[in-house]
Scaffold this motif. Structure first.
Motif, mmCIF file in Angstrom:
data_model
loop_
_atom_site.group_PDB
_atom_site.id
_atom_site.type_symbol
_atom_site.label_atom_id
_atom_site.label_comp_id
_atom_site.label_asym_id
_atom_site.label_seq_id
_atom_site.Cartn_x
_atom_site.Cartn_y
_atom_site.Cartn_z
ATOM 1 N N THR A 130 -11.626 -0.955 -11.026
ATOM 2 C CA THR A 130 -12.210 0.389 -11.066
ATOM 3 C C THR A 130 -11.151 1.417 -10.653
ATOM 4 O O THR A 130 -10.207 1.089 -9.926
ATOM 5 N N SER A 131 -11.351 2.652 -11.084
ATOM 6 C CA SER A 131 -10.370 3.695 -10.741
ATOM 7 C C SER A 131 -10.317 3.918 -9.234
ATOM 8 O O SER A 131 -9.267 4.192 -8.665
ATOM 9 N N GLU A 132 -11.488 3.762 -8.539
ATOM 10 C CA GLU A 132 -11.522 3.952 -7.074
ATOM 11 C C GLU A 132 -10.644 2.908 -6.376
ATOM 12 O O GLU A 132 -9.893 3.221 -5.451
ATOM 13 N N TYR A 133 -10.772 1.661 -6.823
ATOM 14 C CA TYR A 133 -9.987 0.588 -6.207
ATOM 15 C C TYR A 133 -8.495 0.767 -6.512
ATOM 16 O O TYR A 133 -7.644 0.579 -5.639
ATOM 17 N N GLN A 134 -8.190 1.171 -7.722
ATOM 18 C CA GLN A 134 -6.785 1.416 -8.083
ATOM 19 C C GLN A 134 -6.197 2.553 -7.245
ATOM 20 O O GLN A 134 -5.085 2.452 -6.740
ATOM 21 N N GLU A 135 -6.979 3.609 -7.093
ATOM 22 C CA GLU A 135 -6.539 4.770 -6.314
ATOM 23 C C GLU A 135 -6.242 4.360 -4.870
ATOM 24 O O GLU A 135 -5.257 4.775 -4.271
ATOM 25 N N LEU A 136 -7.129 3.510 -4.325
ATOM 26 C CA LEU A 136 -6.998 3.081 -2.932
ATOM 27 C C LEU A 136 -5.746 2.212 -2.718
ATOM 28 O O LEU A 136 -5.074 2.330 -1.697
ATOM 29 N N THR A 137 -5.444 1.344 -3.674
ATOM 30 C CA THR A 137 -4.408 0.312 -3.449
ATOM 31 C C THR A 137 -3.101 0.529 -4.217
ATOM 32 O O THR A 137 -2.189 -0.272 -4.109
ATOM 33 N N LYS A 138 -3.001 1.621 -4.959
ATOM 34 C CA LYS A 138 -1.859 1.797 -5.874
ATOM 35 C C LYS A 138 -0.505 1.913 -5.173
ATOM 36 O O LYS A 138 0.517 1.638 -5.766
ATOM 37 N N GLU A 139 -0.512 2.329 -3.897
ATOM 38 C CA GLU A 139 0.764 2.429 -3.164
ATOM 39 C C GLU A 139 1.312 1.055 -2.788
ATOM 40 O O GLU A 139 2.446 0.942 -2.328
ATOM 41 N N PHE A 140 0.492 0.023 -2.971
ATOM 42 C CA PHE A 140 0.878 -1.320 -2.492
ATOM 43 C C PHE A 140 1.054 -2.347 -3.583
ATOM 44 O O PHE A 140 2.086 -2.992 -3.681
ATOM 45 N N TYR A 141 0.025 -2.526 -4.406
ATOM 46 C CA TYR A 141 0.081 -3.582 -5.437
ATOM 47 C C TYR A 141 1.055 -3.226 -6.551
ATOM 48 O O TYR A 141 1.016 -2.124 -7.085
ATOM 49 N N LEU A 142 1.889 -4.169 -6.910
ATOM 50 C CA LEU A 142 2.836 -3.970 -8.014
ATOM 51 C C LEU A 142 2.117 -3.668 -9.318
ATOM 52 O O LEU A 142 2.584 -2.900 -10.147
ATOM 53 N N LYS A 143 0.933 -4.317 -9.499
ATOM 54 C CA LYS A 143 0.264 -4.226 -10.798
ATOM 55 C C LYS A 143 -0.536 -2.923 -10.970
ATOM 56 O O LYS A 143 -1.072 -2.674 -12.030
ATOM 57 N N MET A 144 -0.663 -2.145 -9.888
ATOM 58 C CA MET A 144 -1.472 -0.916 -10.007
ATOM 59 C C MET A 144 -0.613 0.254 -10.482
ATOM 60 O O MET A 144 0.367 0.595 -9.879
#
Length: 237
Positions: free
Chosen positions: A223-237
């Motif tokens: 979801t866009s919310e989960y991507q927004e939350l974790t994008k600074e960390f996960y390589l795949k985001m």
């Protein structure tokens, strides 16, 4: 052997650690609020050191302490801290929470914990993994009791727990003068049940903001919310 987990700005070695990098830890590390610019942070039950490292990336706190009782996890945590870009701000204590609580006079602006939380007596065949997974080694009451001692007056405590434990935790925290500020309930997808509760506490009574977070739309489609939350960390985001 467990492969290292590569994030955007740091790597987690986890081959000697019972509890590997998982969604719960990443969720909490990304969700915990650093809006009050904490100058001191404590991660209780650090495991690989994931939460402390995520918070080191997210804020400029001068002191980021972690606490880990398991020998192998402690050594791995120290290894991960030393290899990170923030090694000068990170320190891991090899101690249990009760012992730490008795000896430390300092308070912290932010305390985080992804506590071991299988209250059932499950056995995975690995004693260190069992200890990490069963909250026998860190009962929620003890966690909240010690956190209330170690938290600065305007400090924040952020934890992640199974949704089924949320109510009893809110009761316990209230008896210690800790009040919920934010609650986010997490579901794997829109059709699944609520699985986790992200809880933020402080000493001042306020109206808690309550939200829901859904992780996936379909398998591996986030979801866009989960991507927004974790994008600074996960390589795949």
């Amino acid at each position: 052997m467990s492969k290292p987990f590569q994030f955007k700005q740091f790597t987690i070695l986890q081959d000697h650690c019972a509890m590997k990098v998982g969604t719960d830890g990443v969720l909490l590390g990304a969700w915990a609020s650093v809006k009050n610019n904490p100058s001191s942070i404590l991660d209780i039950g650090a495991g690989t050191g994931l939460l402390a490292l995520m918070l080191a990336q997210r804020c400029n706190a001068e002191t980021i302490d972690a606490l880990e009782i398991d020998d192998a996890a402690y050594e791995q945590c120290v290894e991960n801290f030393e290899a990170s870009p923030w090694s000068d701000r990170l320190f891991c204590y090899h101690a249990g929470l009760d012992e730490f609580c008795q000896e430390v006079d300092d308070t912290y602006d932010l305390i985080v914990s992804n506590p071991p939380f299988y209250s059932e007596n499950v056995s995975t065949g690995s004693s260190s993994r069992d200890r990490a997974r069963q909250n026998l080694s860190l009962p929620f009451e003890e966690l909240l009791q010690c956190a209330s001692q170690l938290l600065a007056e305007n400090g924040i405590l952020s934890i992640i727990v199974p949704f089924k434990e949320e109510n009893s935790l809110l009761q316990t925290s209230k008896s210690l003068g800790l009040y919920p500020k934010r609650i986010t309930r997490v579901k794997g997808n829109s059709a699944s049940e609520i699985k986790r509760s992200l809880l933020e506490f402080g000493f001042h009574k306020t109206e808690a903001s309550e939200k829901e977070l859904i992780i996936e739309i379909n398998r591996h489609v986030y979801t866009s919310e989960y991507q927004e939350l974790t994008k600074e960390f996960y390589l795949k985001m």
